[in-house]
Write a protein that holds these residues in place. Structure first.
Motif, PDB file in Angstrom:
ATOM      1  N   VAL A   1       0.822  -1.072   0.156  1.00 51.45           N
ATOM      2  CA  VAL A   1       0.006   0.051  -0.088  1.00 51.45           C
ATOM      3  C   VAL A   1       0.681   1.298  -0.007  1.00 51.45           C
ATOM      4  CG1 VAL A   1      -1.761   1.195   1.499  1.00 51.45           C
ATOM      5  CG2 VAL A   1      -1.948  -1.245   0.996  1.00 51.45           C
ATOM      6  N   GLN A   2       1.925   1.368   0.895  1.00 54.19           N
ATOM      7  CA  GLN A   2       2.804   2.346   0.969  1.00 54.19           C
ATOM      8  C   GLN A   2       3.433   2.704  -0.535  1.00 54.19           C
ATOM      9  OE1 GLN A   2       5.660   1.336   3.890  1.00 54.19           O
ATOM     10  NE2 GLN A   2       3.968   1.830   5.475  1.00 54.19           N
ATOM     11  N   ARG A   3       3.576   1.722  -1.261  1.00 58.81           N
ATOM     12  CA  ARG A   3       4.344   1.871  -2.778  1.00 58.81           C
ATOM     13  C   ARG A   3       3.207   2.270  -3.838  1.00 58.81           C
ATOM     14  NH1 ARG A   3       8.345  -1.434  -4.271  1.00 58.81           N
ATOM     15  NH2 ARG A   3       8.210   0.026  -5.859  1.00 58.81           N
ATOM     16  N   LYS A   4       1.993   2.454  -3.611  1.00 61.63           N
ATOM     17  CA  LYS A   4       1.064   2.947  -4.425  1.00 61.63           C
ATOM     18  C   LYS A   4       1.392   4.458  -5.025  1.00 61.63           C
ATOM     19  CE  LYS A   4      -4.052   3.344  -4.814  1.00 61.63           C
ATOM     20  NZ  LYS A   4      -5.171   3.082  -4.225  1.00 61.63           N
ATOM     21  N   GLN A   5       1.629   5.476  -4.168  1.00 58.52           N
ATOM     22  CA  GLN A   5       1.900   6.575  -4.435  1.00 58.52           C
ATOM     23  C   GLN A   5       3.234   6.621  -5.665  1.00 58.52           C
ATOM     24  OE1 GLN A   5       0.264   9.334  -4.393  1.00 58.52           O
ATOM     25  NE2 GLN A   5      -1.321   8.106  -3.272  1.00 58.52           N
ATOM     26  N   GLU A   6       4.420   5.933  -5.109  1.00 56.92           N
ATOM     27  CA  GLU A   6       5.465   5.587  -5.976  1.00 56.92           C
ATOM     28  C   GLU A   6       5.233   4.981  -7.317  1.00 56.92           C
ATOM     29  OE1 GLU A   6      10.023   3.740  -5.595  1.00 56.92           O
ATOM     30  OE2 GLU A   6       8.620   4.012  -3.527  1.00 56.92           O
ATOM     31  N   ILE A   7       4.529   4.056  -7.284  1.00 63.49           N
ATOM     32  CA  ILE A   7       4.147   3.182  -8.833  1.00 63.49           C
ATOM     33  C   ILE A   7       3.299   4.337  -9.586  1.00 63.49           C
ATOM     34  CG2 ILE A   7       2.584   1.629  -9.650  1.00 63.49           C
ATOM     35  CD1 ILE A   7       3.255  -0.225  -7.353  1.00 63.49           C
ATOM     36  N   LYS A   8       2.325   5.197  -8.796  1.00 62.38           N
ATOM     37  CA  LYS A   8       1.758   6.136  -9.814  1.00 62.38           C
ATOM     38  C   LYS A   8       2.764   7.079 -10.293  1.00 62.38           C
ATOM     39  CE  LYS A   8      -2.838   6.506  -7.366  1.00 62.38           C
ATOM     40  NZ  LYS A   8      -3.610   7.229  -6.696  1.00 62.38           N
ATOM     41  N   LEU A   9       3.726   7.483  -9.557  1.00 65.40           N
ATOM     42  CA  LEU A   9       4.789   8.412 -10.082  1.00 65.40           C
ATOM     43  C   LEU A   9       5.708   7.682 -11.217  1.00 65.40           C
ATOM     44  CD1 LEU A   9       6.451  11.074  -9.971  1.00 65.40           C
ATOM     45  CD2 LEU A   9       7.973   9.829  -8.415  1.00 65.40           C
ATOM     46  N   TYR A  10       5.865   6.264 -10.992  1.00 66.10           N
ATOM     47  CA  TYR A  10       6.582   5.576 -12.264  1.00 66.10           C
ATOM     48  C   TYR A  10       5.676   5.669 -13.260  1.00 66.10           C
ATOM     49  CZ  TYR A  10      10.088   3.914  -9.023  1.00 66.10           C
ATOM     50  OH  TYR A  10      10.942   3.970  -7.737  1.00 66.10           O
ATOM     51  N   ARG A  11       4.474   5.767 -13.374  1.00 66.10           N
ATOM     52  CA  ARG A  11       3.537   5.565 -14.468  1.00 66.10           C
ATOM     53  C   ARG A  11       3.532   6.631 -15.213  1.00 66.10           C
ATOM     54  NH1 ARG A  11      -0.497   1.778 -14.852  1.00 66.10           N
ATOM     55  NH2 ARG A  11      -0.605   2.557 -16.732  1.00 66.10           N
ATOM     56  N   THR A  12       3.621   7.651 -14.328  1.00 66.44           N
ATOM     57  CA  THR A  12       3.352   9.229 -14.759  1.00 66.44           C
ATOM     58  C   THR A  12       4.535   9.313 -15.709  1.00 66.44           C
ATOM     59  OG1 THR A  12       1.992   9.959 -12.874  1.00 66.44           O
ATOM     60  CG2 THR A  12       3.251  11.606 -14.228  1.00 66.44           C
ATOM     61  N   LEU A  13       5.669   9.059 -15.263  1.00 71.34           N
ATOM     62  CA  LEU A  13       6.969   9.269 -15.936  1.00 71.34           C
ATOM     63  C   LEU A  13       6.932   8.294 -17.053  1.00 71.34           C
ATOM     64  CD1 LEU A  13       9.374   9.718 -12.784  1.00 71.34           C
ATOM     65  CD2 LEU A  13       8.264  11.561 -14.383  1.00 71.34           C
ATOM     66  N   GLY A  14       6.016   7.526 -17.462  1.00 70.09           N
ATOM     67  CA  GLY A  14       6.180   6.809 -18.510  1.00 70.09           C
ATOM     68  C   GLY A  14       6.672   5.205 -18.440  1.00 70.09           C
TER      69      GLY A  14
ATOM     70  N   SER B   1       6.529   1.419 -18.089  1.00 70.56           N
ATOM     71  CA  SER B   1       5.470   0.464 -18.531  1.00 70.56           C
ATOM     72  C   SER B   1       5.086  -0.544 -17.334  1.00 70.56           C
ATOM     73  CB  SER B   1       6.158  -0.634 -19.657  1.00 70.56           C
ATOM     74  OG  SER B   1       7.202  -1.243 -19.217  1.00 70.56           O
ATOM     75  N   LYS B   2       3.867  -1.028 -17.324  1.00 65.46           N
ATOM     76  CA  LYS B   2       3.540  -1.941 -16.338  1.00 65.46           C
ATOM     77  C   LYS B   2       4.425  -3.013 -16.281  1.00 65.46           C
ATOM     78  CE  LYS B   2      -1.578  -1.273 -16.875  1.00 65.46           C
ATOM     79  NZ  LYS B   2      -2.877  -1.858 -17.245  1.00 65.46           N
ATOM     80  N   LYS B   3       4.990  -3.789 -17.586  1.00 65.96           N
ATOM     81  CA  LYS B   3       5.891  -4.814 -17.186  1.00 65.96           C
ATOM     82  C   LYS B   3       6.930  -4.635 -16.570  1.00 65.96           C
ATOM     83  CE  LYS B   3       8.434  -8.142 -20.200  1.00 65.96           C
ATOM     84  NZ  LYS B   3       8.481  -8.590 -21.772  1.00 65.96           N
ATOM     85  N   ARG B   4       7.718  -3.454 -16.790  1.00 66.93           N
ATOM     86  CA  ARG B   4       9.074  -2.740 -16.104  1.00 66.93           C
ATOM     87  C   ARG B   4       8.417  -2.618 -14.462  1.00 66.93           C
ATOM     88  NH1 ARG B   4      13.601  -0.359 -17.469  1.00 66.93           N
ATOM     89  NH2 ARG B   4      13.368  -1.818 -19.242  1.00 66.93           N
ATOM     90  N   ILE B   5       7.464  -1.960 -14.307  1.00 68.48           N
ATOM     91  CA  ILE B   5       7.094  -1.805 -12.816  1.00 68.48           C
ATOM     92  C   ILE B   5       6.855  -3.003 -12.044  1.00 68.48           C
ATOM     93  CG2 ILE B   5       5.400  -0.869 -11.462  1.00 68.48           C
ATOM     94  CD1 ILE B   5       5.043   1.563 -13.204  1.00 68.48           C
ATOM     95  N   SER B   6       6.010  -4.180 -12.758  1.00 68.43           N
ATOM     96  CA  SER B   6       5.608  -5.505 -12.260  1.00 68.43           C
ATOM     97  C   SER B   6       7.101  -6.077 -11.809  1.00 68.43           C
ATOM     98  CB  SER B   6       4.877  -5.969 -13.177  1.00 68.43           C
ATOM     99  OG  SER B   6       4.615  -7.565 -12.792  1.00 68.43           O
ATOM    100  N   ALA B   7       7.918  -6.116 -12.989  1.00 67.81           N
ATOM    101  CA  ALA B   7       9.352  -6.853 -12.900  1.00 67.81           C
ATOM    102  C   ALA B   7      10.211  -6.075 -11.528  1.00 67.81           C
ATOM    103  CB  ALA B   7      10.282  -6.717 -14.052  1.00 67.81           C
ATOM    104  N   THR B   8      10.027  -4.818 -11.508  1.00 67.38           N
ATOM    105  CA  THR B   8      10.659  -4.326 -10.460  1.00 67.38           C
ATOM    106  C   THR B   8      10.142  -4.600  -8.876  1.00 67.38           C
ATOM    107  OG1 THR B   8      11.263  -2.381 -11.662  1.00 67.38           O
ATOM    108  CG2 THR B   8      11.467  -1.942  -9.361  1.00 67.38           C
ATOM    109  N   VAL B   9       8.887  -4.735  -8.875  1.00 68.89           N
ATOM    110  CA  VAL B   9       7.953  -5.035  -7.585  1.00 68.89           C
ATOM    111  C   VAL B   9       8.425  -6.468  -7.226  1.00 68.89           C
ATOM    112  CG1 VAL B   9       6.023  -5.340  -6.446  1.00 68.89           C
ATOM    113  CG2 VAL B   9       6.257  -3.237  -7.764  1.00 68.89           C
ATOM    114  N   TRP B  10       8.220  -7.471  -8.465  1.00 71.09           N
ATOM    115  CA  TRP B  10       8.687  -8.800  -7.935  1.00 71.09           C
ATOM    116  C   TRP B  10      10.179  -8.960  -7.588  1.00 71.09           C
ATOM    117  CZ3 TRP B  10       5.490 -12.390  -7.308  1.00 71.09           C
ATOM    118  CH2 TRP B  10       4.069 -12.341  -7.913  1.00 71.09           C
ATOM    119  N   GLY B  11      11.000  -8.229  -8.076  1.00 68.03           N
ATOM    120  CA  GLY B  11      12.442  -8.379  -7.984  1.00 68.03           C
ATOM    121  C   GLY B  11      12.642  -7.811  -6.681  1.00 68.03           C
ATOM    122  N   GLU B  12      12.043  -6.639  -6.194  1.00 68.72           N
ATOM    123  CA  GLU B  12      12.222  -5.982  -4.964  1.00 68.72           C
ATOM    124  C   GLU B  12      11.662  -6.942  -3.743  1.00 68.72           C
ATOM    125  OE1 GLU B  12      10.625  -2.267  -2.212  1.00 68.72           O
ATOM    126  OE2 GLU B  12      10.385  -2.233  -4.306  1.00 68.72           O
TER     127      GLU B  12
END
Length: 817
Positions: free
Chosen positions: A724-737, A739-750
């Motif tokens: 839940v705490q990552r929600k705002q950060e993920i929104k920022l990543y999406r705003t900066l362009g 992709s869902k795939k890149r964000i998903s891979a980052t979250v899974w990796g982290e």
């Protein structure tokens, strides 16, 4: 200012009913409901666990006390002092006395050495005495009655109604002893039992000056009264108190089970408290803007506390009622696997579980919620237009932590096991947090793909936050591992205490000329037996020429083994159920010493020991130290000599063997064929001990499952709040362009990295905690648990997969606007 004063009544209404409705809506729509759920779970888990602990502990105490036939027993080599009995009467305790002695019993056709117990009509005060006469079953001994152990009917060639001489008294045989509550574990001091009434003791004339007699006084009453009686008596030589925790292997099992019950309860409380603190911190972080808005509209801190107090009061009442109901249901479900082994009716649990669960929840909630809410009330009003993440926190809020600390001091007192556990956990959390940061730093030095590099960068961006998150995740996994692994170690120890194939019959006083025939008879009947051991009784008199018998007072203070005769044996090979710790087996004029007595007497390899057997002195040198498991019901000895030391001395032989339920006729056959051999039949005792162990094993398994469930809840709460705490950060990543795939891979990796690091460190921490607990808390041998090193990281990874799969889709929804 005019606008502010006009809006203030909207924020601070005078209508209490409106305020109540507002508080109710805020309770369920303002993210406070997760706190209510966490508080409910604390109350439910603590209620269920403490209720089961109360019931199981009462059952264990009842079982243990039934083994000694009373709540408390005073044993002495001299008649019980009248002052002691007067003190017991003054404390309103129920009293019964018993006299034990060995003597010969004579029938018209045979004679036999027997152990006579002279008891009163109220005996036993705990447990059940079952006596079978031609007219039926009875449960108490009356004046003029004589009851014999079953074997004595064959040995003395008598039946009910015959006359038997016990000393000077001639008594009519009333029947046989089917079951006694008191059972002894010393195979070297057993003779077939005979029960007579205390009124018939003097007529036997068997007790003369110099006779070896044991006197016992049995007491029943409240624990506080029993404790007062014990504290009022100074024990002399040959006197001892017996309780449910002092009776050999059953006392040891009961005490260890008690420790585990208490430890599991405190670990569940710790994990549930952590869940509450996390959810409350999350609630406080989500209500900063609401509080800031109300402050900007003129709400005072006093009004804010009134607003929160109404919510918290409703929250606690709902949680207490719901938690108690769920706890009662959960306790019932926890008892279902134990239905066949728990006694009926069950002991009452009383109001203790409810009081404990509510009090624990309150003590945890005050600092757990109070610190976060104090910080929330101090949120600056400017947060409405400019979000704030940090603002000064009043240090006095941390004084709230004193409440659970003081409560723990009062609760645990001098319980070293609990303090060892808590101190170890505190140190380990700091060490594991630092270790986690170090592992992440090492991983960053490697070359990874972009998603993994971003994940590592995200983890290491804030060392403090990363360390705290890893420590929390690791400690929760570690606690649930400790609960389960410690339970497995205890059960393993109990299985060694009395394995399924343990001997249950001892044959004693086998003459040398009978040995070969007796063993061949057992072998022909395909009875599983131990090796035969020569046995001779003697005393240890000198250690390195120091006379141990010269100073009687010092001898009494040093060790009980120096105040009595011991059983010696000699062998070419070490017994297979002993473990060699130091030195070498064999040699000449050597003796192998059990490690416990060696430690108590300060014996080392090479020490010269002098012994006395039948007024004949001899010496031996300590050549080895052995570890002996005294509880396995196998022939065990303090001292085992090389054959050249003692083989020339006259000795009798001992062998133990196992008789199955369908082989009872073998006992009678051996009694007829070898009438001079003493048989100690421990089948009843073994069955009762195994029944107690089965009860506690199942109970501990159920309790461990509840503890693990609490740990899993904590881990899942940690992961969900982190996502839940990552929600705002993920929104920022999406705003900066991104992709869902890149964000998903980052979250899974982290989270994959954190899961594996936390799982590995949890296994390491659990191994360390369990090792410390079993060595210094439960006094068990330390062993490694390789399977845990595989299961805990995989479990951590599995939980991460479940949480991320359930939440990642929601976090990656298209950004609106």
């Amino acid at each position: 200012m005019t606008e502010m004063s006009e809006t203030r009544p909207m924020v601070k209404p005078q209508n209490k009913q409106l305020m109540l409705k507002w508080s109710w809506r805020e309770l369920w729509q303002g993210q406070l409901w997760p706190v209510a759920v966490a508080l409910t779970l604390i109350i439910a888990c603590v209620f269920a666990l403490s209720a089961l602990v109360v019931r199981v502990e009462k059952i264990m105490v009842d079982q243990g006390r039934s083994m000694i036939a009373a709540d408390l027993v005073f044993r002495s080599a001299n008649p019980v002092a009248p002052d002691l009995l007067e003190q017991a009467k003054a404390l309103d305790l129920t009293i019964s006395q018993q006299t034990r002695f060995g003597t010969m019993a004579f029938s018209e056709k045979a004679m036999q050495l027997v152990s006579v117990k002279s008891v009163e009509s109220v005996f036993p005060m705990r447990g059940e005495l079952v006596l079978e006469s031609p007219s039926g079953l009875v449960h108490q001994v009356s004046p003029g009655e004589l009851w014999l152990a079953e074997r004595l009917f064959d040995l003395l060639q008598v039946q009910a109604g015959d006359v038997l001489a016990i000393g000077d008294a001639e008594l009519v045989v009333s029947g046989k002893i089917v079951q006694e509550p008191e059972l002894s574990f010393n195979p070297f001091s057993q003779m077939p039992a005979v029960l007579i009434h205390a009124d018939d003791l003097d007529s036997t004339g068997a007790i003369q000056p110099g006779s070896r007699v044991q006197y016992r006084a049995y007491f029943n009453g409240a624990d506080s009264q029993l404790k007062a009686l014990q504290e009022s008596v100074s024990l002399d030589a040959g006197e001892r108190w017996l309780s449910e925790t002092s009776q050999g292997r059953t006392g040891d099992v009961i005490e260890k089970a008690r420790q585990y019950l208490s430890l599991t309860l405190i670990l569940v409380i710790l994990m549930a408290a952590a869940t509450l603190v996390l959810t409350c911190m999350h609630y406080a972080s989500t209500r900063v803007e609401t509080v800031a808005m109300m402050k900007s509209l003129g709400a005072s801190k006093k009004w804010l506390w009134q607003w929160l107090a109404r919510q918290l009061t409703m929250l606690f009442v709902i949680a207490a009622v719901t938690g108690a109901g769920l706890g009662y249901l959960l306790e019932y479900l926890l008892r279902l696997p134990l239905t066949d082994v728990l006694p009926q009716p069950l002991p009452e649990m009383g109001f203790t579980p409810l009081l404990v669960s509510v009090l624990v929840a309150l003590l945890v909630a005050i600092p757990g919620m109070g610190i976060s809410l104090l910080r929330l009330v101090d949120a600056p009003a400017i947060s409405v237009i400019q979000p704030q993440t940090e603002w000064p926190v009043k240090r006095k809020s941390y004084w709230l932590l004193a409440l659970p600390v003081v409560a723990a001091l009062l609760w645990f007192g001098d319980n070293s096991l609990m303090w060892l556990t808590l101190a170890g956990l505190a140190v380990l959390m700091l060490l594991l947090a630092g270790l986690g940061i170090g592992v992440v730093a090492l991983l960053k030095r490697g070359k990874w793909r972009a998603a993994m590099t971003l994940a590592l960068s995200r983890i290491s961006r804030s060392p403090t936050a990363t360390g705290a998150q890893l420590a929390a995740l690791t400690s929760s996994l570690m606690l649930l591992s400790v609960i389960w692994v410690l339970r497995s170690d205890l059960l393993s120890d109990w299985q060694q205490t009395l394995p399924a194939d343990a001997p249950n019959v001892f044959a004693l006083n086998i003459a040398p000329e009978q040995q070969a025939g007796y063993l061949s008879t057992l072998d022909s009947l395909e009875v599983e037996r131990s090796d035969a051991y020569p046995v001779i009784r003697g005393r240890l008199t000198h250690i390195n020429d120091e006379d141990l018998l010269a100073n009687v007072k010092d001898r009494e203070e040093r060790d009980e083994s120096l105040r009595r005769e011991l059983n010696f044996t000699w062998r070419e090979q070490m017994p297979v159920h002993n473990t060699l710790l130091d030195g070498e087996w064999g040699g000449e004029a050597g003796v192998s010493v059990e490690s416990g007595i060696a430690e108590r007497l300060g014996l080392e390899l090479g020490d010269k020991l002098d012994f006395m057997v039948n007024s004949q002195p001899f010496s031996a040198t300590v050549t080895s130290l052995r570890q002996v498991e005294w509880r396995n019901m196998r022939p065990n000895f303090y001292f085992i000599f090389t054959p050249d030391v003692m083989a020339a001395l006259p000795a009798t032989w001992l062998v133990s063997y196992r008789i199955e339920a369908d082989q009872s006729d073998i006992i009678n056959q051996l009694g007829r064929d070898f009438p001079t051999v003493s048989l100690l039949d421990l089948r009843t005792m073994a069955t009762r001990i195994q029944g107690i162990m089965q009860q506690m094993s199942l109970s501990l398994s159920v309790l461990a499952a509840l503890g693990v469930a609490s740990g899993l809840l904590l881990v899942m709460t940690l992961l969900r709040l982190s996502m839940v705490q990552r929600k705002q950060e993920i929104k920022l990543y999406r705003t900066l362009g991104a992709s869902k795939k890149r964000i998903s891979a980052t979250v899974w990796g982290e989270y994959g990295i954190m899961a594996m690091i936390a799982g590995g460190m949890a296994a390491l921490g659990a191994e360390a905690v369990v090792a410390a607990l079993v060595k210094w808390g439960f006094e068990l041998p330390v062993s490694l648990h390789p399977m845990m090193w595989l299961v805990v990281p995989l479990l951590s990874l599995l939980l991460v997969v479940l949480i991320i799969r359930s939440m990642l889709h929601e976090l990656l929804l298209p950004i609106k606007g």
